[in-house]
Motif scaffolding. Structure first.
Motif, PDB file in Angstrom:
ATOM      1  N   THR A  93       0.815  -1.121   0.017  1.00 24.53           N
ATOM      2  CA  THR A  93       0.054   0.112   0.042  1.00 24.53           C
ATOM      3  C   THR A  93       0.748   1.160  -0.086  1.00 24.53           C
ATOM      4  O   THR A  93       0.717   2.352  -0.475  1.00 24.53           O
ATOM      5  CB  THR A  93      -0.925  -0.102   1.117  1.00 24.53           C
ATOM      6  OG1 THR A  93      -1.654  -1.218   1.043  1.00 24.53           O
ATOM      7  CG2 THR A  93      -1.791   1.413   1.324  1.00 24.53           C
ATOM      8  N   GLN A 127       2.026   1.877  -3.340  1.00 24.61           N
ATOM      9  CA  GLN A 127       1.011   2.230  -4.146  1.00 24.61           C
ATOM     10  C   GLN A 127       0.444   3.708  -4.024  1.00 24.61           C
ATOM     11  O   GLN A 127       0.207   4.595  -4.796  1.00 24.61           O
ATOM     12  CB  GLN A 127      -0.306   1.386  -3.858  1.00 24.61           C
ATOM     13  CG  GLN A 127      -1.439   1.784  -4.542  1.00 24.61           C
ATOM     14  CD  GLN A 127      -2.628   0.668  -4.207  1.00 24.61           C
ATOM     15  OE1 GLN A 127      -2.714   0.039  -3.320  1.00 24.61           O
ATOM     16  NE2 GLN A 127      -3.804   0.944  -5.048  1.00 24.61           N
ATOM     17  N   LYS A 128       0.320   3.992  -2.712  1.00 28.42           N
ATOM     18  CA  LYS A 128      -0.012   5.554  -2.374  1.00 28.42           C
ATOM     19  C   LYS A 128       0.877   6.380  -1.955  1.00 28.42           C
ATOM     20  O   LYS A 128       0.618   7.688  -2.070  1.00 28.42           O
ATOM     21  CB  LYS A 128      -1.106   5.318  -1.475  1.00 28.42           C
ATOM     22  CG  LYS A 128      -2.336   4.346  -1.553  1.00 28.42           C
ATOM     23  CD  LYS A 128      -3.590   4.477  -0.544  1.00 28.42           C
ATOM     24  CE  LYS A 128      -4.669   3.549  -0.792  1.00 28.42           C
ATOM     25  NZ  LYS A 128      -5.541   3.454   0.299  1.00 28.42           N
ATOM     26  N   ASN A 187      -2.759  -3.651  -4.893  1.00 26.84           N
ATOM     27  CA  ASN A 187      -2.069  -4.590  -3.970  1.00 26.84           C
ATOM     28  C   ASN A 187      -2.340  -5.874  -4.166  1.00 26.84           C
ATOM     29  O   ASN A 187      -3.560  -6.242  -3.740  1.00 26.84           O
ATOM     30  CB  ASN A 187      -2.389  -3.935  -2.558  1.00 26.84           C
ATOM     31  CG  ASN A 187      -1.606  -4.095  -1.532  1.00 26.84           C
ATOM     32  OD1 ASN A 187      -1.192  -5.436  -1.627  1.00 26.84           O
ATOM     33  ND2 ASN A 187      -1.733  -3.881  -0.148  1.00 26.84           N
TER      34      ASN A 187
END
Length: 339
Positions: A141, A144-145, A153
């Motif tokens: 995560t 990803q973020k 994810n």
């Protein structure tokens, strides 16, 4: 694209690579070295262009993500207790994941992670695997973020192990006596040796419902008339723990001049506890069982309402306190009902 030809300058060779209006220079000892550099540089520049346009994903190994996550999150933003656990995950990462650690995070599939989960379940219990999946899912995560490397994810696409039934272990008086004997400690005496302090901590935990780490971190300056103040706890917030007469009597037995109540490292304390409990045939007795025992006694003996009990124990979720740590037997329930 045709490679540029190196030019000799004195004892060395130089080559210039032009790409999208920019020039890149290199000096090497031989013409061949210049040609090799030019070829690699062009490949690198083309790959970077494809990465920037989204046509190609950058190379980013799972191992690299572990390093980045520990540096940015584990060392800087995690609490002290979480940091120690995360450090263990970081150090044992490649041993735990093997070849998967060398795989690009873009190529890791839910099938890869499912296979890892199944293998890991043969090595450790469900609770450990659940905690590890949560940690590595947070890592993806983060990629990803925060790093904007992943679109999704993969950890969120696998099934998690079923959470095992909550432990409801009580401690019998005969077990307390066996542990004190194994630790060569007589109740009511001043602790002197390291094993004495393990026994003392065991008794103090049963009186206060404090965790092992909280007891070992307890300093003399934190002891007040009627309670002990815990500036740092597992949930990140300070709390005050009332002291029973028995707990006060235990504190009065400590005579040394040191800062901490128990002058012992957490690892030494744990190893002593594990060694002595196994020696007397109590492998299923966990130090954390003292928390179950203490909380159940507080309800039975002191009739504490759950909201007060939660403040003492530091539980933010009442259902965890009631369903996991309050473990009455049939006689306790009958007494409470009739009382």
């Amino acid at each position: 694209m045709k490679l540029p030809k190196p030019r000799k300058r004195g004892d060395t060779y130089t080559v210039t690579v032009s790409y999208q209006g920019k020039r890149y220079y290199c000096t090497r000892d031989t013409e061949k070295e210049c040609e090799q550099w030019a070829a690699l540089k062009l490949l690198e520049l083309k790959a970077q262009t494809k990465i920037e346009t989204g046509e190609l994903k950058p190379k980013f190994l799972f191992r690299d993500l572990n390093e980045k996550y520990y540096t940015d999150v584990g060392q800087l933003n995690a609490s002290k207790s979480s940091r120690a656990w995360m450090k263990g995950q970081y150090k044992n990462f490649e041993l735990k994941f093997g070849a998967l650690a060398q795989k690009s995070i873009y190529d890791i599939t839910p099938k890869d992670l499912t296979n890892w989960r199944n293998k890991r379940l043969k090595e450790v219990g469900e609770n450990t695997v659940l905690k590890e999946i949560s940690h590595y899912s947070a890592m993806f995560t983060f990629a990803q973020k925060e790093l904007f490397l992943l679109d999704e994810n993969a950890w969120m696409q696998i099934s998690k192990p079923k959470k095992p039934k909550a432990r409801a272990r009580r401690i019998h008086q005969s077990e307390i006596e066996l542990m004190l004997k194994a630790l060569d400690y007589e109740m009511g005496t001043e602790p002197v040796l390291s094993q004495h302090y393990v026994a003392w901590g065991f008794l103090f935990a049963i009186e206060t419902a404090m965790r092992r780490g909280e007891i070992l971190a307890m300093e003399k300056k934190d002891i007040y008339d009627g309670y002990v103040h815990l500036p740092k706890t597992k949930n990140g917030e300070p709390r005050n723990v009332p002291l029973s007469e028995e707990a006060k009597a235990l504190l009065q037995l400590v005579k040394h001049d040191g800062r901490r109540i128990i002058p012992q490292s957490e690892n030494a304390f744990r190893l002593m506890w594990e060694k002595r409990k196994l020696a007397i045939g109590l492998p299923n007795l966990h130090f954390h069982d003292t928390r179950h025992e203490a909380i159940t006694r507080m309800v039975r003996v002191r009739k504490l309402p759950v909201e007060v009990l939660a403040k003492i124990t530091g539980h933010k979720k009442i259902d965890v306190l009631v369903n996991t740590y309050y473990n009455p037997n049939a006689d306790d329930l009958v007494a409470a009902f009739n009382g």
